[in-house]
Design a protein around this motif. Structure first.
Motif, PDB file in Angstrom:
ATOM      1  N   TYR A  12      -0.444 -54.541  63.112  1.00 29.52           N
ATOM      2  CA  TYR A  12       0.719 -55.422  63.204  1.00 29.52           C
ATOM      3  C   TYR A  12       2.031 -54.674  63.050  1.00 29.52           C
ATOM      4  O   TYR A  12       3.033 -55.047  63.650  1.00 29.52           O
ATOM      5  CB  TYR A  12       0.606 -56.580  62.217  1.00 29.52           C
ATOM      6  CG  TYR A  12      -0.361 -57.612  62.734  1.00 29.52           C
ATOM      7  CD1 TYR A  12      -0.049 -58.392  63.833  1.00 29.52           C
ATOM      8  CD2 TYR A  12      -1.601 -57.783  62.151  1.00 29.52           C
ATOM      9  CE1 TYR A  12      -0.936 -59.314  64.334  1.00 29.52           C
ATOM     10  CE2 TYR A  12      -2.499 -58.711  62.641  1.00 29.52           C
ATOM     11  CZ  TYR A  12      -2.171 -59.480  63.734  1.00 29.52           C
ATOM     12  OH  TYR A  12      -3.050 -60.385  64.238  1.00 29.52           O
ATOM     13  N   GLN A  13       2.048 -53.608  62.276  1.00 31.00           N
ATOM     14  CA  GLN A  13       3.270 -52.812  62.158  1.00 31.00           C
ATOM     15  C   GLN A  13       3.611 -52.182  63.497  1.00 31.00           C
ATOM     16  O   GLN A  13       4.764 -52.171  63.915  1.00 31.00           O
ATOM     17  CB  GLN A  13       3.112 -51.733  61.081  1.00 31.00           C
ATOM     18  CG  GLN A  13       4.399 -51.000  60.790  1.00 31.00           C
ATOM     19  CD  GLN A  13       5.459 -51.913  60.197  1.00 31.00           C
ATOM     20  OE1 GLN A  13       5.191 -52.640  59.252  1.00 31.00           O
ATOM     21  NE2 GLN A  13       6.644 -51.892  60.754  1.00 31.00           N
ATOM     22  N   ASP A  18       7.408 -54.453  69.304  1.00 32.03           N
ATOM     23  CA  ASP A  18       7.413 -55.035  70.642  1.00 32.03           C
ATOM     24  C   ASP A  18       7.810 -56.515  70.641  1.00 32.03           C
ATOM     25  O   ASP A  18       8.054 -57.087  71.691  1.00 32.03           O
ATOM     26  CB  ASP A  18       5.998 -54.891  71.210  1.00 32.03           C
ATOM     27  CG  ASP A  18       5.977 -54.677  72.690  1.00 32.03           C
ATOM     28  OD1 ASP A  18       7.009 -54.257  73.249  1.00 32.03           O
ATOM     29  OD2 ASP A  18       4.935 -54.946  73.300  1.00 32.03           O
ATOM     30  N   PHE A  19       7.861 -57.157  69.467  1.00 32.65           N
ATOM     31  CA  PHE A  19       8.106 -58.602  69.399  1.00 32.65           C
ATOM     32  C   PHE A  19       9.421 -59.012  70.044  1.00 32.65           C
ATOM     33  O   PHE A  19       9.464 -59.937  70.846  1.00 32.65           O
ATOM     34  CB  PHE A  19       8.089 -59.105  67.957  1.00 32.65           C
ATOM     35  CG  PHE A  19       6.722 -59.188  67.342  1.00 32.65           C
ATOM     36  CD1 PHE A  19       5.582 -58.965  68.069  1.00 32.65           C
ATOM     37  CD2 PHE A  19       6.595 -59.499  66.004  1.00 32.65           C
ATOM     38  CE1 PHE A  19       4.331 -59.042  67.492  1.00 32.65           C
ATOM     39  CE2 PHE A  19       5.349 -59.586  65.409  1.00 32.65           C
ATOM     40  CZ  PHE A  19       4.226 -59.353  66.159  1.00 32.65           C
ATOM     41  N   ARG A  20      10.506 -58.351  69.674  1.00 29.84           N
ATOM     42  CA  ARG A  20      11.819 -58.748  70.209  1.00 29.84           C
ATOM     43  C   ARG A  20      11.836 -58.685  71.719  1.00 29.84           C
ATOM     44  O   ARG A  20      12.374 -59.553  72.374  1.00 29.84           O
ATOM     45  CB  ARG A  20      12.917 -57.863  69.650  1.00 29.84           C
ATOM     46  CG  ARG A  20      13.385 -58.346  68.342  1.00 29.84           C
ATOM     47  CD  ARG A  20      14.799 -57.919  68.032  1.00 29.84           C
ATOM     48  NE  ARG A  20      15.083 -58.430  66.712  1.00 29.84           N
ATOM     49  CZ  ARG A  20      15.218 -57.700  65.641  1.00 29.84           C
ATOM     50  NH1 ARG A  20      15.143 -56.395  65.725  1.00 29.84           N
ATOM     51  NH2 ARG A  20      15.433 -58.241  64.474  1.00 29.84           N
ATOM     52  N   SER A  24      12.469 -61.848  74.441  1.00 27.98           N
ATOM     53  CA  SER A  24      13.761 -61.760  75.117  1.00 27.98           C
ATOM     54  C   SER A  24      13.698 -62.445  76.487  1.00 27.98           C
ATOM     55  O   SER A  24      12.777 -62.211  77.272  1.00 27.98           O
ATOM     56  CB  SER A  24      14.155 -60.297  75.314  1.00 27.98           C
ATOM     57  OG  SER A  24      15.263 -60.208  76.174  1.00 27.98           O
ATOM     58  N   PRO A  25      14.691 -63.270  76.808  1.00 25.79           N
ATOM     59  CA  PRO A  25      14.732 -63.891  78.144  1.00 25.79           C
ATOM     60  C   PRO A  25      14.868 -62.849  79.252  1.00 25.79           C
ATOM     61  O   PRO A  25      14.539 -63.123  80.403  1.00 25.79           O
ATOM     62  CB  PRO A  25      15.985 -64.768  78.093  1.00 25.79           C
ATOM     63  CG  PRO A  25      16.313 -64.927  76.659  1.00 25.79           C
ATOM     64  CD  PRO A  25      15.760 -63.725  75.951  1.00 25.79           C
ATOM     65  N   ASP A  26      15.303 -61.639  78.908  1.00 26.93           N
ATOM     66  CA  ASP A  26      15.465 -60.572  79.898  1.00 26.93           C
ATOM     67  C   ASP A  26      14.205 -59.739  80.088  1.00 26.93           C
ATOM     68  O   ASP A  26      14.205 -58.821  80.907  1.00 26.93           O
ATOM     69  CB  ASP A  26      16.613 -59.644  79.473  1.00 26.93           C
ATOM     70  CG  ASP A  26      17.929 -60.382  79.365  1.00 26.93           C
ATOM     71  OD1 ASP A  26      18.135 -61.358  80.105  1.00 26.93           O
ATOM     72  OD2 ASP A  26      18.743 -59.996  78.509  1.00 26.93           O
ATOM     73  N   SER A  27      13.153 -60.068  79.359  1.00 22.11           N
ATOM     74  CA  SER A  27      11.919 -59.291  79.442  1.00 22.11           C
ATOM     75  C   SER A  27      11.335 -59.373  80.843  1.00 22.11           C
ATOM     76  O   SER A  27      11.324 -60.431  81.474  1.00 22.11           O
ATOM     77  CB  SER A  27      10.892 -59.817  78.431  1.00 22.11           C
ATOM     78  OG  SER A  27       9.665 -59.136  78.597  1.00 22.11           O
ATOM     79  N   GLY A  56       3.097 -65.025  58.064  1.00 18.16           N
ATOM     80  CA  GLY A  56       2.781 -63.980  59.029  1.00 18.16           C
ATOM     81  C   GLY A  56       3.802 -63.972  60.149  1.00 18.16           C
ATOM     82  O   GLY A  56       3.464 -63.914  61.317  1.00 18.16           O
ATOM     83  N   CYS A  57       5.066 -64.019  59.779  1.00 20.50           N
ATOM     84  CA  CYS A  57       6.151 -64.193  60.748  1.00 20.50           C
ATOM     85  C   CYS A  57       6.545 -62.925  61.491  1.00 20.50           C
ATOM     86  O   CYS A  57       7.428 -62.966  62.348  1.00 20.50           O
ATOM     87  CB  CYS A  57       7.376 -64.783  60.067  1.00 20.50           C
ATOM     88  SG  CYS A  57       8.089 -63.704  58.812  1.00 20.50           S
ATOM     89  N   GLY A  58       5.901 -61.803  61.162  1.00 22.52           N
ATOM     90  CA  GLY A  58       6.296 -60.566  61.833  1.00 22.52           C
ATOM     91  C   GLY A  58       7.739 -60.229  61.502  1.00 22.52           C
ATOM     92  O   GLY A  58       8.181 -60.384  60.372  1.00 22.52           O
ATOM     93  N   GLU A  59       8.493 -59.811  62.518  1.00 21.16           N
ATOM     94  CA  GLU A  59       9.872 -59.427  62.255  1.00 21.16           C
ATOM     95  C   GLU A  59      10.835 -60.593  62.367  1.00 21.16           C
ATOM     96  O   GLU A  59      12.024 -60.437  62.154  1.00 21.16           O
ATOM     97  CB  GLU A  59      10.311 -58.256  63.131  1.00 21.16           C
ATOM     98  CG  GLU A  59       9.992 -58.403  64.604  1.00 21.16           C
ATOM     99  CD  GLU A  59      10.920 -59.346  65.328  1.00 21.16           C
ATOM    100  OE1 GLU A  59      12.034 -58.970  65.692  1.00 21.16           O
ATOM    101  OE2 GLU A  59      10.508 -60.479  65.537  1.00 21.16           O
ATOM    102  N   GLY A  60      10.342 -61.786  62.690  1.00 23.51           N
ATOM    103  CA  GLY A  60      11.133 -63.002  62.561  1.00 23.51           C
ATOM    104  C   GLY A  60      11.876 -63.513  63.773  1.00 23.51           C
ATOM    105  O   GLY A  60      12.620 -64.481  63.658  1.00 23.51           O
ATOM    106  N   THR A  61      11.716 -62.907  64.936  1.00 19.79           N
ATOM    107  CA  THR A  61      12.446 -63.371  66.108  1.00 19.79           C
ATOM    108  C   THR A  61      12.223 -64.860  66.388  1.00 19.79           C
ATOM    109  O   THR A  61      13.191 -65.602  66.567  1.00 19.79           O
ATOM    110  CB  THR A  61      12.109 -62.523  67.346  1.00 19.79           C
ATOM    111  OG1 THR A  61      12.553 -61.188  67.120  1.00 19.79           O
ATOM    112  CG2 THR A  61      12.782 -63.053  68.592  1.00 19.79           C
ATOM    113  N   PRO A  62      10.979 -65.364  66.413  1.00 25.89           N
ATOM    114  CA  PRO A  62      10.798 -66.798  66.670  1.00 25.89           C
ATOM    115  C   PRO A  62      11.474 -67.668  65.603  1.00 25.89           C
ATOM    116  O   PRO A  62      12.051 -68.709  65.933  1.00 25.89           O
ATOM    117  CB  PRO A  62       9.285 -66.991  66.650  1.00 25.89           C
ATOM    118  CG  PRO A  62       8.739 -65.651  66.993  1.00 25.89           C
ATOM    119  CD  PRO A  62       9.690 -64.673  66.373  1.00 25.89           C
TER     120      PRO A  62
END
Length: 80
Positions: A12-13, A18-20, A24-27, A56-62
């Protein structure tokens, strides 16, 4: 520490970086995460959700996106 937990933490680390990009709408990748997030936002709105805890929110983008919609959000994860 437990070797199994270490392996999960490493996985997960590594994927957190890669989460952001995925949200991203530009992905340029297939927007599966964006689609799921929009479905979740519609459901939370329909339920009148005011507070959300993401285990388990990861880096929090959502969570940041959901918070932008007026929901109080809290999250934690066992990776940085």
């Amino acid at each position: 520490m437990d070797p199994g937990k270490d392996a999960v933490r490493r996985h997960y680390q590594e994927s957190a970086n890669d989460f952001r990009r995925k949200y991203s709408p530009d992905s340029e990748a297939y927007p599966a995460e964006q689609i799921r997030l929009k479905i979740l936002q519609r459901r939370l709105s329909a339920l009148g959700t005011r507070t959300l805890l993401d285990c388990g929110c990861g880096e929090g983008t959502p969570l940041a996106v959901i918070h932008g919609g007026g929901v109080e959000v809290w999250g934690f994860d066992f990776v940085e």
